[in-house]
Design a protein around this motif. Structure first.
Motif, mmCIF file in Angstrom:
data_model
loop_
_atom_site.group_PDB
_atom_site.id
_atom_site.type_symbol
_atom_site.label_atom_id
_atom_site.label_comp_id
_atom_site.label_asym_id
_atom_site.label_seq_id
_atom_site.Cartn_x
_atom_site.Cartn_y
_atom_site.Cartn_z
ATOM 1 N N MET A 215 -30.068 -7.564 102.971
ATOM 2 C CA MET A 215 -31.389 -8.087 102.621
ATOM 3 C C MET A 215 -32.088 -8.574 103.885
ATOM 4 O O MET A 215 -31.456 -9.068 104.824
ATOM 5 C CB MET A 215 -31.281 -9.246 101.622
ATOM 6 C CG MET A 215 -30.758 -8.851 100.258
ATOM 7 S SD MET A 215 -30.596 -10.260 99.122
ATOM 8 C CE MET A 215 -32.328 -10.703 98.909
ATOM 9 N N SER A 216 -33.424 -8.470 103.884
ATOM 10 C CA SER A 216 -34.215 -8.963 105.011
ATOM 11 C C SER A 216 -34.222 -10.488 105.019
ATOM 12 O O SER A 216 -34.424 -11.133 103.971
ATOM 13 C CB SER A 216 -35.652 -8.444 104.918
ATOM 14 O OG SER A 216 -36.478 -9.078 105.878
ATOM 15 N N ARG B 55 -30.290 -3.450 100.012
ATOM 16 C CA ARG B 55 -30.235 -2.151 100.670
ATOM 17 C C ARG B 55 -28.817 -1.781 101.085
ATOM 18 O O ARG B 55 -27.926 -2.630 101.207
ATOM 19 C CB ARG B 55 -31.165 -2.127 101.876
ATOM 20 C CG ARG B 55 -32.626 -2.385 101.510
ATOM 21 C CD ARG B 55 -33.544 -2.386 102.713
ATOM 22 N NE ARG B 55 -34.931 -2.659 102.344
ATOM 23 C CZ ARG B 55 -35.810 -1.746 101.926
ATOM 24 N NH1 ARG B 55 -35.439 -0.467 101.836
ATOM 25 N NH2 ARG B 55 -37.050 -2.103 101.607
ATOM 26 N N SER B 56 -28.656 -0.501 101.350
ATOM 27 C CA SER B 56 -27.355 0.040 101.734
ATOM 28 C C SER B 56 -26.979 -0.315 103.161
ATOM 29 O O SER B 56 -25.805 -0.284 103.536
ATOM 30 C CB SER B 56 -27.344 1.561 101.570
ATOM 31 O OG SER B 56 -28.365 2.159 102.379
ATOM 32 N N THR C 228 -32.692 -4.058 92.893
ATOM 33 C CA THR C 228 -33.831 -4.959 93.058
ATOM 34 C C THR C 228 -33.387 -6.364 92.684
ATOM 35 O O THR C 228 -32.859 -6.583 91.591
ATOM 36 C CB THR C 228 -35.020 -4.529 92.200
ATOM 37 O OG1 THR C 228 -35.433 -3.215 92.587
ATOM 38 C CG2 THR C 228 -36.184 -5.490 92.365
ATOM 39 N N ILE C 229 -33.623 -7.292 93.600
ATOM 40 C CA ILE C 229 -33.184 -8.683 93.405
ATOM 41 C C ILE C 229 -34.395 -9.513 93.016
ATOM 42 O O ILE C 229 -35.404 -9.532 93.726
ATOM 43 C CB ILE C 229 -32.534 -9.227 94.695
ATOM 44 C CG1 ILE C 229 -31.390 -8.327 95.153
ATOM 45 C CG2 ILE C 229 -32.068 -10.664 94.493
ATOM 46 C CD1 ILE C 229 -30.289 -8.142 94.131
ATOM 47 N N LYS D 262 -23.926 -11.084 99.291
ATOM 48 C CA LYS D 262 -23.419 -10.806 97.944
ATOM 49 C C LYS D 262 -24.338 -11.511 96.964
ATOM 50 O O LYS D 262 -24.538 -12.728 97.052
ATOM 51 C CB LYS D 262 -21.989 -11.314 97.793
ATOM 52 C CG LYS D 262 -21.380 -11.011 96.422
ATOM 53 C CD LYS D 262 -19.929 -11.439 96.366
ATOM 54 C CE LYS D 262 -19.307 -11.088 95.014
ATOM 55 N NZ LYS D 262 -17.869 -11.486 94.955
ATOM 56 N N VAL D 263 -24.919 -10.743 96.026
ATOM 57 C CA VAL D 263 -25.863 -11.305 95.081
ATOM 58 C C VAL D 263 -25.737 -10.576 93.752
ATOM 59 O O VAL D 263 -25.651 -9.342 93.712
ATOM 60 C CB VAL D 263 -27.314 -11.215 95.632
ATOM 61 C CG1 VAL D 263 -27.705 -9.794 96.005
ATOM 62 C CG2 VAL D 263 -28.308 -11.821 94.660
ATOM 63 N N ASN D 264 -25.702 -11.314 92.681
ATOM 64 C CA ASN D 264 -25.557 -10.754 91.343
ATOM 65 C C ASN D 264 -24.384 -9.774 91.240
ATOM 66 O O ASN D 264 -24.470 -8.733 90.605
ATOM 67 C CB ASN D 264 -26.852 -10.067 90.910
ATOM 68 C CG ASN D 264 -28.001 -11.053 90.730
ATOM 69 O OD1 ASN D 264 -27.770 -12.262 90.603
ATOM 70 N ND2 ASN D 264 -29.223 -10.556 90.719
#
Length: 523
Positions: A512-513, A474-475, A484-485, A504-506
C-alpha cells in the motif's frame, strides 16, 4: 577683653547643630562618639543628612571646647530611595549561631567608602537570590547582590521551611537528603561602623527535589531488571525537568545501534535544512523527496531512505559533525552491511542527542517539531512505549537487527510523564529481547513518576496504521491491484520500500502507498 565664655557657648551650640539633633547635649566628646559601641543608634529623619564627626578638640587650649569656628562639614547625600525597614528577626534568627571570625564576604558586594563616625543610617540592600537547583546532593548558593555602602561584615543563615538550619552559616549550602520536600531560604546580615545592622531575606525555593540518594535507588532497580533479563543491555536515563535525576549502566559502552542510528541521519538532514543547505523538496537518488524520505525513515524505519539520505548529507561530514558536537562513541564506517554501513553508538550519545532535541538545543523550533512529531508517529510500539501506562505520550525510535552474535534490540525515546519528562535509551545485544526493554521502561517510569508497581501498562495491537481513504492493495510497489481496502481499515505494517509499505490487512498481504496511511498512535 576675654571673650572665651561666649566662644564656648557658640562652639557648643555649633556642635549641637552639626549633630543635626542626633547626639543630645551631654553626649560623649567627639572621640567617644566615634566609638558607636557606646552610642545608641537612633532614627534619622528621612530628610536629614548624616554628618562627619566634629573637628578634634584643640589640645593646646585650656578650654576643652574648640575655640575657633569649625570648617564646613561635608555631608553624605541621602539615599535616592528610602530603604524599606527590615522586619524584626524571628526567634530562629535571633538564636542563630554566629559564624567564626573571618566570615565570608560576598565577592559581588561592591566596595564603597563611608566616612568614619558617620551617624547610623540604614544600608540599601536588595533581596538575596538563591542560585542553583535545590536537589539532594547539589550545592546551592545565595547571592547577596550589591549593597550601598559595602558592609564590612556579612553573616549568612539558611532556613528550611522557615526554621534555621544548624551550622548553615556560609554562602553555600550542601543540600542533603533530609531536606527533600522542604523549601529553602537564606538571610543575609550586613554590618558596618556607622550603619544600622541590616537583615534581608531571600524568597523560598521550590521544595527540594530528590537527587543523588534517589538516583542510587533507581540504579539499584535497573540492576535488578538486568539480573532478571541478563546483563546484555546498556542503559542511560536523563530527567529533563524537576530534579533532573540521571543515571546509567555502561552508558559509554560502544554498541551496534541498529536503526536508532537513523536519528543522527535525520538530525543532520534537518540541520542542513535549517542552514539553507537542503530543502524538503529536494529529491534523493530514487526520486523520493527529502521530506518523504524523512517520514518513512522514522515512521517505519525504512532502510532505503536511510542510505539515500546518508548520501545526501555525506558520511564523512556526518562523522565530523558528530565528533565535534560531543558524540564521542558514535561513528558510521565505510564497510557495508545489510543497512549500508557499519556503525557504533552509545546509550549516553543517544541520550545526549534526545536531551538536546527536547530542550531545543539541536534544531530550530520548526526542525525540532518536525522530528518529534515523526517520532511520536512511529509504528513500532512493543518496547519502550509498551512499558508506559495508557495515555502517556512518548517520542521514540526503536531498532532491531540480526547479527551472527544474536538479535540486537534497542529503543530510545523521550517520555512525557505526568510529573517527569525524561529520556531513556536501552541498547541490547546477544539475543536481547523486547520484553526486557519493556520491563526496564516500566521500572524507570514508575520510579520517576512515583507510581505504584500495580500500575497497568498499555498493550498495543499489531495493526498500527489506518487507511485514510479507500485504496488499492497491490501485488508489489506500484504493482497491480489485488484488493480494494476501505477507508478506516486497520493495517499492520510488516516492512517498507521507501513510500510503499508491505502490509497485512483484512487477512491479506500486499503493498500500500504510505500516502493513504496514518499512524494510530498520534494525531
Amino acid at each position: 577683653m576675654d571673650h572665651r565664655p561666649s566662644r564656648i557657648v557658640l562652639a557648643a551650640f555649633a556642635a549641637v547643630v552639626i549633630a543635626g539633633g542626633i547626639i543630645p547635649l551631654g553626649a560623649p566628646s567627639s572621640a567617644a562618639a566615634s566609638d558607636l559601641s557606646v552610642v545608641r543608634p537612633v532614627e534619622v529623619a528621612p530628610d536629614a543628612a548624616p554628618t562627619d564627626d566634629p573637628q578634634p578638640t584643640d589640645t593646646t587650649s585650656p578650654d576643652p571646647v574648640e575655640t575657633t569656628t569649625p570648617d564646613p562639614v561635608e555631608t553624605t547625600a541621602p539615599p535616592t530611595e528610602t530603604p524599606t525597614p527590615t522586619p524584626t528577626p524571628t526567634p530562629d534568627e535571633a538564636e542563630t549561631p554566629k559564624p567564626d571570625d573571618g566570615t565570608e564576604q560576598p565577592s559581588d558586594i561592591a566596595p564603597q567608602e563611608v566616612q568614619p563616625g558617620a551617624q547610623p543610617i540604614e544600608f540599601q540592600a536588595p533581596k538575596p537570590v538563591i542560585v542553583g537547583n535545590p536537589r539532594d546532593g547539589s550545592t546551592i548558593q545565595v547571592s547577596a547582590g550589591y549593597w550601598t555602602p559595602s558592609p564590612t561584615t556579612v553573616v549568612f543563615q539558611w532556613f528550611a521551611d522557615g526554621r534555621g538550619i544548624a551550622g548553615a552559616t556560609g554562602r553555600g549550602l550542601k543540600v542533603t537528603a533530609d531536606l527533600v520536600g522542604k523549601k529553602l531560604s537564606a538571610n543575609v546580615k550586613g554590618t558596618r561602623v556607622g550603619y544600622v545592622a541590616k537583615w534581608v531575606s531571600s524568597d523560598q525555593t521550590a521544595p527540594v527535589w530528590k537527587g543523588v540518594t534517589d538516583e542510587a535507588l533507581l540504579l539499584s532497580k535497573i540492576k535488578t531488571r538486568l539480573d532478571d533479563h541478563g546483563w546484555k543491555y546498556t542503559v542511560a536515563i536523563r530527567e529533563l525537568n524537576g530534579a533532573k535525576r540521571s543515571t546509567s549502566v555502561y552508558g559509554a559502552s560502544k554498541r551496534e545501534p541498529a536503526s536508532t542510528s537513523k536519528l543522527f541521519i535525520a538530525y543532520a538532514v534537518l540541520d542542513n535544512i535549517d542552514n539553507g543547505i537542503l530543502s524538503f523538496s529536494r529529491k534523493t537518488s530514487s526520486g523520493t523527496t527529502v521530506k518523504d524520505c524523512l517520514r518513512v525513515l522514522i515512521e517505519v524505519s525504512d532502510n532505503y531512505c536511510a542510505r539515500e539520505l546518508m548520501a545526501v548529507v555525506g558520511r564523512t561530514k556526518l562523522n565530523s559533525k558528530l565528533a565535534s558536537e560531543g558524540y564521542t562513541g558514535t561513528q558510521f564506517s565505510s564497510a557495508a552491511n545489510s543497512s549500508g554501513w557499519n556503525k557504533t553508538s552509545t546509550a549516553n550519545d543517544l541520550a545526549l542527542l534526545l536531551s538536546r532535541l527536547q530542550n531545543k538545543q539541536l534544531l530550530s523550533v520548526s526542525g525540532t517539531t518536525h522530528l518529534l512529531t515523526l517520532m511520536e508517529r512511529q509504528v513500532w510500539r512493543s518496547r519502550l512505549a509498551s512499558g508506559l501506562p495508557d495515555g502517556v505520550r512518548s517520542a521514540s525510535k526503536p531498532g532491531e537487527l540480526w547479527l551472527s552474535s544474536g538479535m540486537v534490540q534497542l529503543d530510545v525515546g523521550i517520555v512525557y510523564g505526568p510529573t517527569s519528562t525524561y529520556v531513556l535509551t536501552v541498547m541490547g545485544n546477544g539475543n536481547a529481547t523486547k520484553e526486557a526493554i519493556k520491563a526496564i521502561s516500566k521500572t524507570v517510569f514508575l520510579h520517576l513518576q512515583g507510581y505504584p508497581s500495580s500500575t497497568k501498562t498499555r498493550v498495543y495491537p499489531a495493526q498500527q496504521m489506518t487507511a485514510k481513504a479507500s485504496t488499492a492493495l497491490r501485488s508489489g510497489p506500484g504493482g497491480s491491484t489485488i484488493a480494494t481496502i476501505p477507508a478506516g481499515a486497520r493495517v499492520e505494517v510488516i516492512s517498507s520500500q521507501r513510500m510503499w509499505y508491505y502490509v497485512k490487512v483484512n487477512g491479506r498481504n500486499g503493498w500500500m502507498s504510505a500516502t493513504v496511511l496514518a499512524s494510530r498512535w498520534a494525531a
